[in-house]
Enzyme design. Structure first.
Site, PDB file in Angstrom:
ATOM      1  N   HIS A  84      11.912   0.592  15.640  1.00 20.22           N
ATOM      2  CA  HIS A  84      11.556   1.201  14.342  1.00 20.22           C
ATOM      3  C   HIS A  84      10.287   2.025  14.543  1.00 20.22           C
ATOM      4  O   HIS A  84       9.178   1.518  14.410  1.00 20.22           O
ATOM      5  CB  HIS A  84      11.337   0.102  13.305  1.00 20.22           C
ATOM      6  CG  HIS A  84      11.111   0.606  11.907  1.00 20.22           C
ATOM      7  ND1 HIS A  84      11.969   0.315  10.870  1.00 20.22           N
ATOM      8  CD2 HIS A  84      10.132   1.382  11.370  1.00 20.22           C
ATOM      9  CE1 HIS A  84      11.523   0.884   9.751  1.00 20.22           C
ATOM     10  NE2 HIS A  84      10.409   1.536  10.046  1.00 20.22           N
ATOM     11  N   GLU A  93       3.214  10.425   1.755  1.00 19.06           N
ATOM     12  CA  GLU A  93       3.290   9.777   0.440  1.00 19.06           C
ATOM     13  C   GLU A  93       2.072  10.050  -0.423  1.00 19.06           C
ATOM     14  O   GLU A  93       2.035   9.648  -1.581  1.00 19.06           O
ATOM     15  CB  GLU A  93       3.466   8.265   0.625  1.00 19.06           C
ATOM     16  CG  GLU A  93       4.843   7.925   1.159  1.00 19.06           C
ATOM     17  CD  GLU A  93       4.900   6.554   1.781  1.00 19.06           C
ATOM     18  OE1 GLU A  93       3.972   6.193   2.522  1.00 19.06           O
ATOM     19  OE2 GLU A  93       5.882   5.851   1.542  1.00 19.06           O
ATOM     20  N   HIS A 218      15.180  -0.626   5.073  1.00 18.38           N
ATOM     21  CA  HIS A 218      13.770  -0.831   4.718  1.00 18.38           C
ATOM     22  C   HIS A 218      13.722  -1.702   3.467  1.00 18.38           C
ATOM     23  O   HIS A 218      14.299  -1.351   2.442  1.00 18.38           O
ATOM     24  CB  HIS A 218      13.103   0.524   4.460  1.00 18.38           C
ATOM     25  CG  HIS A 218      11.849   0.450   3.640  1.00 18.38           C
ATOM     26  ND1 HIS A 218      10.591   0.576   4.194  1.00 18.38           N
ATOM     27  CD2 HIS A 218      11.662   0.262   2.305  1.00 18.38           C
ATOM     28  CE1 HIS A 218       9.690   0.477   3.221  1.00 18.38           C
ATOM     29  NE2 HIS A 218      10.308   0.280   2.066  1.00 18.38           N
ATOM     30  N   HIS A 247      10.993  -5.183   7.838  1.00 18.16           N
ATOM     31  CA  HIS A 247       9.788  -5.512   7.034  1.00 18.16           C
ATOM     32  C   HIS A 247      10.000  -6.834   6.278  1.00 18.16           C
ATOM     33  O   HIS A 247       9.384  -7.046   5.222  1.00 18.16           O
ATOM     34  CB  HIS A 247       9.452  -4.421   6.000  1.00 18.16           C
ATOM     35  CG  HIS A 247       9.496  -3.008   6.501  1.00 18.16           C
ATOM     36  ND1 HIS A 247       9.089  -2.646   7.764  1.00 18.16           N
ATOM     37  CD2 HIS A 247       9.892  -1.849   5.898  1.00 18.16           C
ATOM     38  CE1 HIS A 247       9.234  -1.329   7.899  1.00 18.16           C
ATOM     39  NE2 HIS A 247       9.730  -0.837   6.799  1.00 18.16           N
ATOM     40  N   ARG A 250       7.088  -9.032   4.853  1.00 18.69           N
ATOM     41  CA  ARG A 250       6.060  -8.438   3.983  1.00 18.69           C
ATOM     42  C   ARG A 250       5.777  -9.294   2.748  1.00 18.69           C
ATOM     43  O   ARG A 250       4.744  -9.131   2.117  1.00 18.69           O
ATOM     44  CB  ARG A 250       6.457  -7.024   3.576  1.00 18.69           C
ATOM     45  CG  ARG A 250       7.616  -6.953   2.600  1.00 18.69           C
ATOM     46  CD  ARG A 250       8.010  -5.513   2.313  1.00 18.69           C
ATOM     47  NE  ARG A 250       6.889  -4.714   1.856  1.00 18.69           N
ATOM     48  CZ  ARG A 250       6.824  -3.382   1.999  1.00 18.69           C
ATOM     49  NH1 ARG A 250       7.807  -2.732   2.588  1.00 18.69           N
ATOM     50  NH2 ARG A 250       5.789  -2.723   1.552  1.00 18.69           N
ATOM     51  N   ASP A 306       6.840  -0.137  13.503  1.00 17.65           N
ATOM     52  CA  ASP A 306       6.650   0.877  12.454  1.00 17.65           C
ATOM     53  C   ASP A 306       5.616   1.917  12.899  1.00 17.65           C
ATOM     54  O   ASP A 306       4.935   2.529  12.073  1.00 17.65           O
ATOM     55  CB  ASP A 306       6.220   0.240  11.118  1.00 17.65           C
ATOM     56  CG  ASP A 306       6.703   1.037   9.906  1.00 17.65           C
ATOM     57  OD1 ASP A 306       7.283   2.124  10.096  1.00 17.65           O
ATOM     58  OD2 ASP A 306       6.477   0.580   8.774  1.00 17.65           O
TER      59      ASP A 306
END
Ligand SMILES: [Zn+2]
Length: 419
Positions: A84, A93, A218, A247, A250, A306
């Site tokens: 990933h 973003e 995701h 993820h 998380r 990531d």
């Protein structure tokens, strides 16, 4: 054109440097973890593969001109597989200036990574599959093993051929779909039918090509968590392996959901992002230990970095309050954290090597054996990267990067010291 007076191409090892070409290379005196411990071995590399390994010190005729590196008893592990990676740089973003730059070759090799899977994230509009494929192929030209997922966060997905199935069937480097966002305010809020269509396309393309055929998902912070995946498994014939949620560490409740799915045959992906004290998240080391102690099959978990993605923190209105960037060094740091906690290397390694290789259907990756790709990492006693060899070519030697991407600065130190 400006003349630099260079006599060698940038990024190329100097003549005479071990492993500088496609010739034979001995790795002497390695303590091999394949990931299973094989003990003290010598390895002969050639043509990008491991040709032979064994305990006896075999000599070759000098006319074959084999180079040699003495690892002096260091641990030798398979090159890490990072499944990933935002190879183009992720982000975007918090305005255009928050677009992360592309990730250069030595950011991976100095962190012991020899295989990457590139993907697009939130920004799959200013960036697209052409740029992703080009950067993936650029990393291949520089010696890394690189693949990519088609699509990105959003549905309908960005594609090269007009369909995700066409992309996977006709473009060799594309091996799955992702990262498609669910349970996240940045997602397209896909419904079950939309997700099922993508998963079915991934699965069928995987059958047709022998590629991974994964839908890499995701997971955001949303409380719906893995509900869509549970419904997909309950209501369709799609095999659990098709879904590869990432993820999952998380949020702690999300991680419990992921463990339950892993028990049903889905491989879950832990992200090695920074976790602060008191946060409702598990660090990658904590999460992997929980997996290994949970009784689920030890093959059902992978860890990825990531890298190149931005790690934004949002306020209640959805505005970015601050931003980190995922780092390739997070994998080797996690591995070292596990070792520091007393986990045997052979127990920690599969999630970084043989498990992703198996899931991604890369049969010559992720293990050390005759015939496998010569993707290898030698570790110093403190866990730092002493040497990285990708497809038989030395990229890091004696802790120094000796092979760089075309646009990289000339001196980069190897990474991976224990945290
Ligand atoms: Zn993501």
């Amino acid at each position: 054109m400006e003349s630099t007076g260079r006599t060698t191409e940038p990024g190329r090892p100097q003549p005479g440097e071990p492993g500088s070409g496609a010739g034979l290379l001995w790795l002497r005196n390695a303590q091999v973890y394949a990931p299973a411990p094989l003990g003290h071995c010598h390895l002969l590399l050639g043509g990008g593969r491991i040709l032979w390994l064994g305990a006896d010190a075999v000599e070759l005729p000098p006319t074959l001109g084999a180079a040699s590196i003495d690892l002096e008893g260091r641990r030798l592990i398979p090159g890490l597989i990072d499944g990933h990676v935002h190879v183009t740089g992720g982000g975007g973003e918090a305005g255009f200036r928050s677009r992360v730059p592309p990730q250069m070759l030595s950011r991976f090799t100095r962190a012991g990574i020899t295989t990457v899977v590139g993907l697009l994230g939130t920004d799959d509009i200013a960036r697209g599959p052409r740029e992703l494929l080009a950067q993936t192929l650029a990393l291949r030209e520089e010696g890394l093993s690189a693949y990519a997922y088609t699509g990105g966060y959003h549905v309908p997905p960005s594609t090269l051929t007009g369909s995700v199935r066409g992309d996977l069937v006709f473009i060799e480097a594309l091996i799955g779909i992702g990262e498609v966002a669910i349970s996240d305010h940045r997602s397209s809020q896909p419904g079950l039918d939309e997700l099922l269509r993508l998963a079915a396309d991934a699965h069928v393309a995987g059958l047709m090509t022998g590629k991974a055929g994964l839908l890499h998902l995701h997971l955001g912070d949303g409380v719906r968590g893995l509900e869509l995946v549970r419904r997909a498994l309950a209501e369709t014939e799609l095999p659990p392996r098709t879904f590869h949620p990432t993820h999952v560490n998380r949020r702690k409740a999300l991680f419990d959901e992921a463990l339950e799915l892993a028990g049903r045959g889905t491989t879950i992906d832990i992200t090695a992002f920074p976790v602060e004290d008191g946060e409702d998240a598990w660090s990658a080391a904590d999460a992997l230990l929980r997996c290994l102690d949970s009784g689920i099959a030890a093959t059902r978990v992978t860890v990825s970095s990531d890298a190149g993605g931005c790690l934004p923190c949002f306020d209640a209105d959805g505005r970015v309050t601050h931003m980190d960037v995922g780092d390739s060094g997070a994998l080797i740091a996690t591995l070292n954290e596990l070792l520091a906690r007393g986990v045997p290397l052979q127990r920690a390694l599969p999630a970084f090597t043989s498990n992703p290789a198996q899931l991604l259907r890369l049969p010559r990756k992720g293990h050390i054996a005759a015939g496998a790709d010569a993707d290898l990492v030698a570790l110093d006693a403190d866990g730092g990267v002493h040497a990285t060899i990708a497809r038989g070519v030395v990229h890091v030697h004696a802790g120094r990067v000796c092979r760089r991407g075309l646009f990289e600065a000339p001196t980069v130190a190897a990474a991976g010291a224990p945290v």
